[in-house]
Enzyme design. Sequence first.
Site, PDB file in Angstrom:
ATOM      1  N   SER A  12      95.407  61.952  68.343  1.00  0.00           N
ATOM      2  CA  SER A  12      94.600  60.817  68.800  1.00  0.00           C
ATOM      3  C   SER A  12      94.544  60.696  70.322  1.00  0.00           C
ATOM      4  CB  SER A  12      95.143  59.541  68.161  1.00  0.00           C
ATOM      5  OG  SER A  12      94.391  58.435  68.545  1.00  0.00           O
ATOM      6  N   ASP A  43      90.361  61.505  69.594  1.00  0.00           N
ATOM      7  CA  ASP A  43      89.831  61.917  68.289  1.00  0.00           C
ATOM      8  C   ASP A  43      88.678  61.036  67.832  1.00  0.00           C
ATOM      9  OD1 ASP A  43      91.558  59.758  67.843  1.00  0.00           O
ATOM     10  OD2 ASP A  43      91.988  60.404  65.795  1.00  0.00           O
ATOM     11  N   ASP A  86      88.125  57.771  67.188  1.00  0.00           N
ATOM     12  CA  ASP A  86      88.087  56.625  66.273  1.00  0.00           C
ATOM     13  C   ASP A  86      88.055  55.298  67.015  1.00  0.00           C
ATOM     14  OD1 ASP A  86      90.727  56.888  67.052  1.00  0.00           O
ATOM     15  OD2 ASP A  86      91.548  56.950  65.027  1.00  0.00           O
ATOM     16  N   ASP A 116      88.437  57.533  72.457  1.00  0.00           N
ATOM     17  CA  ASP A 116      89.741  58.190  72.616  1.00  0.00           C
ATOM     18  C   ASP A 116      89.620  59.645  72.139  1.00  0.00           C
ATOM     19  OD1 ASP A 116      89.657  57.728  69.860  1.00  0.00           O
ATOM     20  OD2 ASP A 116      91.829  57.513  69.717  1.00  0.00           O
TER      21      ASP A 116
HETATM   22 MG    MG Z   1      92.442  57.833  67.817  1.00  0.00          MG
END
Ligand code: MG
Length: 454
Positions: A96, A239, A241, A237
């Site tokens: 992440s 990744d 999400d 961010d």
């Molecule tokens: Mg994330």
Amino acid sequence: MGRLFGTNGVRGVFNKDLTLDLALRLSYALGTYFKEGKVLLGYDGRYSSPLLADVVTAGLNAMGLDVYNAGLVPTPCLQYCVKRLGYDGGVMITASHNPPEYNGIKVMARDGVEIPREEEGIIEEIFFSSNFKLSDRLGREYSISNAIDVYINGILSLVDYDAIRSKGFKVVVDLGNGAQAVAVPRLLDALGCKVITINERIDGSFPGRGSEPTVDNLHDLKAKVIDSNADLGVAYDGDGDRSIFCDEHGNIYTGDRSGAILIDHILKQSKGYSNDVKIVTPINSSMLIDIVASKYRAKVIRIKVGSVEVSREMLRSNALLGLEENGGFMYARHIAVRDGAMSTALMLEALAVSNNSLSELNSMHRRFYQYKTKFQCSSTESLRVIEELRNDAKDKRVESIDGIKIWIDDESWVMVRQSGTEPIMRLYAEASDDVRLKDIVRLYTEKIRSILKR
Ligand code: MG
């Protein structure tokens, strides 16, 4: 027995805490847990991600599971495709927003949401007992090339496409060298936007502004929005999400503020049945959520801090919306997980349908002042702090869903909780008045310091 899963999957520094050896053993445990079927796998843009993806694939294949490789995708894309395309589970290789040296393995159930905490316990038990059920049949690896199309089409099907397209919005996206670079520009293009990208080159060292967008590190986004006269700015961010929004004047919004604006928009569109609507949010997000929800008689469910907790509670209580103060927004008609791209499309819809700019939408909501800080301390010390603050707050309203939240009066509160991942204790505070907020923070910082000294 040790713990393997943290707040958000198995995560650690690659080649140190998270080795290929551990990843292989974990995939044996996952194969034993899933027993059979087909698993969708995806990974983010970190340098170690393809290595981990190869090892996890080999491990699952050796356990008899077929692995469908979706390639480099945002986490919510993988999660949506698991649900939409009917996989038995999903695995995402990502850390992440963590620094470049980290990586992680996230496990999704067939609903696309991270497996519940109890299930993590089952996998840990298999892992630590090495009770792997090896298969006679070897699984195979396939690659799928349509994950991003399926994801983008899913998002487009849930927003007012014509209303957004008719506006021809100019949008600046700060992709943070992360995984949304493969999806968001295409999504915005389909929505008829003029797209200006920054940090759009996927790079696992996150050379742009780091992998975590915060109110304090988005100077380039602010400047670009102002210079280019854009209608909206968004940052993601690593990744993809989480999303942090920037209005047309270059003001960056906290996740609960932009979340409140999105909730207001969605509930307005759902008039007539909005009193059945439930919104799940952790105990540390703004009181603004309750104020907006009460306008539509929607119910707010406050829970422990953590995105998996929010997602799972959304499914349990059949909630339409979920949000976190850090920029995680969840729309259950799409999937009950955070999704930066879905949130962006919804924000554009809010602008298009209302005919207002983001700053105008923002000005319709009361202002609250917020503060966050942290203290270095062990979990034992933090328990002591929480206990002493509880004794000290006898005459006040106290909530104990996660750490301790103390209501100073009806419009101001302070909260402390131990971090799930680091030896630190976090303090959050909010008030309707800036001076009041500063007083509360000063008072509680002193109280905590003096308890820690004892
Ligand atoms: Mg994330």
